[in-house]
Design a protein around this motif. Structure first.
Motif, short mmCIF file in Angstrom:
data_model
loop_
_atom_site.label_atom_id
_atom_site.label_comp_id
_atom_site.label_asym_id
_atom_site.label_seq_id
_atom_site.Cartn_x
_atom_site.Cartn_y
_atom_site.Cartn_z
N HIS B 40 31.21 -31.63 32.84
CA HIS B 40 31.83 -30.56 32.08
C HIS B 40 30.77 -29.65 31.45
O HIS B 40 30.85 -28.43 31.50
CB HIS B 40 32.73 -31.17 30.99
N ARG B 41 29.74 -30.28 30.88
CA ARG B 41 28.66 -29.48 30.27
C ARG B 41 27.94 -28.64 31.32
O ARG B 41 27.50 -27.52 31.06
CB ARG B 41 27.67 -30.40 29.54
N PHE B 42 27.77 -29.23 32.51
CA PHE B 42 27.15 -28.53 33.64
C PHE B 42 27.90 -27.22 33.92
O PHE B 42 27.30 -26.14 33.98
CB PHE B 42 27.18 -29.48 34.85
N PHE B 43 29.21 -27.29 34.00
CA PHE B 43 29.98 -26.09 34.30
C PHE B 43 30.03 -25.11 33.12
O PHE B 43 30.00 -23.90 33.32
CB PHE B 43 31.40 -26.46 34.79
N LEU B 73 39.49 -27.58 34.92
CA LEU B 73 38.04 -27.39 34.99
C LEU B 73 37.32 -28.72 34.80
O LEU B 73 36.35 -29.03 35.50
CB LEU B 73 37.57 -26.38 33.93
N LYS B 74 37.81 -29.53 33.86
CA LYS B 74 37.18 -30.84 33.62
C LYS B 74 37.19 -31.70 34.87
O LYS B 74 36.18 -32.33 35.22
CB LYS B 74 37.89 -31.57 32.47
N ILE B 75 38.33 -31.71 35.54
CA ILE B 75 38.44 -32.53 36.76
C ILE B 75 37.53 -31.99 37.85
O ILE B 75 36.80 -32.73 38.51
CB ILE B 75 39.92 -32.55 37.23
N HIS B 76 37.58 -30.66 38.02
CA HIS B 76 36.76 -30.04 39.06
C HIS B 76 35.27 -30.26 38.78
O HIS B 76 34.50 -30.59 39.68
CB HIS B 76 37.08 -28.54 39.11
N ALA B 77 34.89 -30.08 37.53
CA ALA B 77 33.47 -30.19 37.17
C ALA B 77 32.95 -31.60 37.43
O ALA B 77 31.86 -31.79 37.96
CB ALA B 77 33.29 -29.81 35.70
N PHE B 81 30.02 -32.52 40.08
CA PHE B 81 28.82 -33.17 39.56
C PHE B 81 28.56 -34.50 40.27
O PHE B 81 27.44 -34.78 40.70
CB PHE B 81 28.96 -33.38 38.05
N VAL B 82 29.61 -35.30 40.43
CA VAL B 82 29.45 -36.60 41.10
C VAL B 82 29.05 -36.40 42.56
O VAL B 82 28.14 -37.07 43.06
CB VAL B 82 30.75 -37.43 41.00
N MET B 83 29.67 -35.44 43.22
CA MET B 83 29.32 -35.17 44.62
C MET B 83 27.86 -34.76 44.74
O MET B 83 27.12 -35.23 45.62
CB MET B 83 30.22 -34.06 45.18
N THR B 84 27.42 -33.90 43.84
CA THR B 84 26.04 -33.42 43.86
C THR B 84 25.06 -34.58 43.66
O THR B 84 24.07 -34.71 44.38
CB THR B 84 25.83 -32.37 42.75
N CYS B 85 25.37 -35.42 42.70
CA CYS B 85 24.46 -36.53 42.38
C CYS B 85 24.48 -37.59 43.48
O CYS B 85 23.44 -38.15 43.83
CB CYS B 85 24.83 -37.15 41.03
N GLU B 86 25.65 -37.88 44.03
CA GLU B 86 25.74 -38.87 45.10
C GLU B 86 24.97 -38.39 46.33
O GLU B 86 24.28 -39.16 46.99
CB GLU B 86 27.21 -39.15 45.45
#
Lengths: 169, 169
Positions: B40-43, B73-77, B81-86
């Motif tokens: 969330h903070r990322f977005f 937005l929270k769900i999307h973010a 974020f998880v996809m990016t990190c994985e």
């Protein structure tokens, strides 16, 4: 004070309060004598956030000199920073964005020609606010000061964007 | 270079060192359980730097809910974020950007359709690195860690951009 032939007026009267002006003047007074250095950091921050923005500057595209040492960038950065701050400092007094006519016209056409996007203007705003935040004493920085500089910047960009429109005549 | 049904391969083999992988895994292990909050903070950081990016998301364009409270937005973010990190965490092991085929195809076409620009991808990179910097202990953050995450992100974006190109066949 009326805009004469040498000034550019952003559409409508600019709302900029006495408090906002005081915040801009107070911080600009502290930064003024260090404009070269702070302006340089302002531009390095822009390129940190958006490296592709380097392509917008001919003297960066055609140079092997590292970004941090490029003398033309230093000169350009200081000029832009001082112009931005002076426009902000005069905003309430004049009620409009005051820059020399030739300059805003050139700015408009240059930004238009190079395809500067809204995102670039936004990145520059973020970089400007971050740079000022780091340039003034921590005890001086506040949300209100950030807001004042942000509004002043928005007015400047509005004036540049007016200059980016194809001439009506 | 064969992309099989479930993986997408960025052009050429991915160079990602053991040290870079270790830095990504170490920081991801710390952030993982707080993915919702950090994502969330990322977005919110993306929108701080480039407010116009909000226009790229239908659930923000058509919503009166304040940005900070928008549940979509929270769900999307978190998902992004998880996809990016994985993808970063698996980069060295697999030698390629690994995301589900359907996902990268959808990502490519969505980003293409919405006119996401290089500047937007850059702003997102800056926001990601700033967010991770603030999410891990100060003693853990380093230029090398920044570099590792930055490279992993660049590979992911390269894969998405491949998906943004009109299909060759």
């Amino acid at each position: 004070m009326a805009a004469n032939g040498s000034n550019v007026v952003s559409r409508g009267a600019v709302r900029f309060t006495e408090e906002q002006e005081a915040l801009v003047l107070k911080s600009w007074a502290i930064m003024k004598n260090d404009s070269a250095h702070i302006g340089h950091r302002f531009f390095l921050k822009i390129f940190e956030v958006a490296p592709s923005a380097r392509q917008l500057f001919s003297f960066l595209r055609n140079s092997d000199v590292p970004l941090e040492k490029n003398p033309k960038l230093k000169i350009h950065a200081m000029a832009v920073f001082v112009m931005t701050c002076e426009a902000a400092a005069q905003l309430r007094k004049t009620g409009r964005v005051t820059v020399r006519d030739t300059t805003i016209k050139r700015l408009g056409s240059t930004h238009f020609k190079n395809g500067v996007s809204d995102a670039h203007f936004e990145v520059a705003k973020f970089a400007l606010l971050e740079t000022i935040k780091e340039a003034v004493p921590a005890s001086m920085w506040s949300p209100a000061m950030k807001g004042a500089w942000g509004e002043a910047y928005d007015h400047l960009v509005a004036a540049i964007k007016q200059g980016m429109k194809p001439a009506a005549a």
